[in-house]
Enzyme design. Sequence first.
Site, short mmCIF file in Angstrom:
data_model
loop_
_atom_site.label_atom_id
_atom_site.label_comp_id
_atom_site.label_asym_id
_atom_site.label_seq_id
_atom_site.Cartn_x
_atom_site.Cartn_y
_atom_site.Cartn_z
N TYR A 150 -17.73 -7.01 2.63
CA TYR A 150 -16.77 -6.78 3.71
C TYR A 150 -16.58 -5.27 3.85
O TYR A 150 -16.43 -4.56 2.84
CB TYR A 150 -15.43 -7.44 3.35
CG TYR A 150 -14.28 -7.16 4.30
CD1 TYR A 150 -13.16 -6.44 3.87
CD2 TYR A 150 -14.29 -7.61 5.61
CE1 TYR A 150 -12.09 -6.20 4.73
CE2 TYR A 150 -13.22 -7.39 6.47
CZ TYR A 150 -12.13 -6.67 6.02
OH TYR A 150 -11.07 -6.42 6.87
N ASP A 245 -20.38 1.65 0.74
CA ASP A 245 -18.96 1.41 1.01
C ASP A 245 -18.24 1.35 -0.35
O ASP A 245 -18.28 0.33 -1.02
CB ASP A 245 -18.78 0.10 1.79
CG ASP A 245 -17.31 -0.17 2.07
OD1 ASP A 245 -17.02 -1.04 2.92
OD2 ASP A 245 -16.45 0.47 1.44
N LYS A 273 -8.35 3.31 -0.30
CA LYS A 273 -7.55 2.77 -1.41
C LYS A 273 -7.09 3.84 -2.41
O LYS A 273 -6.12 4.55 -2.17
CB LYS A 273 -8.32 1.64 -2.08
CG LYS A 273 -8.53 0.43 -1.14
CD LYS A 273 -9.26 -0.70 -1.81
CE LYS A 273 -9.71 -1.77 -0.81
NZ LYS A 273 -8.65 -2.71 -0.45
#
Length: 439
Positions: A150, A245, A273
């Site tokens: 994702y 990613d 994050k």
Amino acid sequence: MSTGNDRNQQLFDRAQRSIPGGVNSPVRAFRSVGGTPRFIERALGPHFWDANGARYIDYIGSWGPMIVGHTHPDVVAAMHAAIARGLSYGAPTAGEVEMAEEIIRLVPSIEQVRLVSSGTEAAMSALRLARGAAGDGKGRRKIIKFEGCYHGHADSLLVKAGSGLLTFGNPSSAGVPAEITQHTLVLDYNDCEQLEDAFKTHGDDIACVMVEVIAGNMNLVRATPEFIQTMRKLCTKHGAILVFDEVMTGFRVALGGAQSLYGVQPDLTVLGKVIGGGMPVAAFGGRREVMKHLAPLGGVYQAGTLSGNPVAVSCGLATLKLIQAPGFYERLSAQTGKLIDGLVAAAQIHDVPFCGDFVGGMFGIYFATNVPQSYAQIMATDKERFNRFFHAMLDRGVYLAPSAYEAGFVSAAHDDEVISQTLATAGKAFAAVAAASPR
Ligand code: KE4
């Protein structure tokens, strides 16, 4: 309407009247595990408290950002100082330069970096940049991603695998026209042969390959070194941009991220994050040769009102400082290892098929006999047993990710006392799972 005095249910009922599904991000609605989402009121260290005042040991950590623990005094102090100077200017600040320099120093593959406000925005922008820069700047359209990975909710990335192998993807979300996903090829994670075939067929049309080097969105699944080395070799050979990613793995699995563990340098890296420490900071960066195509230097447009926001950056900088303490990752990894080893031992006592894996402060737990190495193997794990375990832990004050297909996170605040409390609770939870669903 809710009855009784469960404030979580009361808030959830109220929230659903004004917010779709009652949440601002779908996984928070507990639809995968059932039950009532906990509305969190405050957090400190490894704990947070819900609307009923119940305390939990937190193993989502805001899905990764809270690596130093909640409400760390150094982070709070840095933010208070920034707030006192102003919230947002829409003009450059010294803090953004410091943040960029820190990221470049800690991630050697990044020569230049752009700050944005979410992982989705960073991945979407990296994708556009890759398409504009590929083929020595001539630009290309086709991209490769992998089932189970994702990268946020940009249209081109909300794709499920095409009907047959090597056929281009179909939208995995309503509202995404097939014209948008027709250039996205979705391959099987850890399948080198498929990757080789895709480049044989489409090689010089491929703008980029985007991958989670340690996947955390189908639960935790590690890429094999061969898989990552193969994609590096093929991208170099065909002039495609390799994008890691690392929104979840960056500064989470190691100070240098997953790329430092695999010893493979991408052309672009996506971060989020941890670099925000709980505030909205994300980034994408890489080789200068690629970044030079980005506005205002080049023709690939990208912008953002709150990009590099000074208060958010102050939180990120304070977090990045704390994680560079000597031995930070050795300690973090040791605590995660104690958690996983203890869970496996507790499951064995109750004869529940269970295993776990971890890298640094990120872990996966699986109701299966062997650690999954592919999306298909993840899908074959026992979701029902996971859901029972999840609620047995939640009812006893341990908050795991509310889905069998998410990774979990340990912070520097998860000390031995917290881990042993978790394991004592897990013993009771595995007993409940065994009683409800004997082998
Ligand atoms: P955000 O837009 O949520 O900041 O980042 C998107 C993203 C991009 N890349 C990776 C590897 C990610 O893990 C994420 C977001 N992760 C999810 C957790 N599975 C965030 C939780 C949520 O969606 O609420």
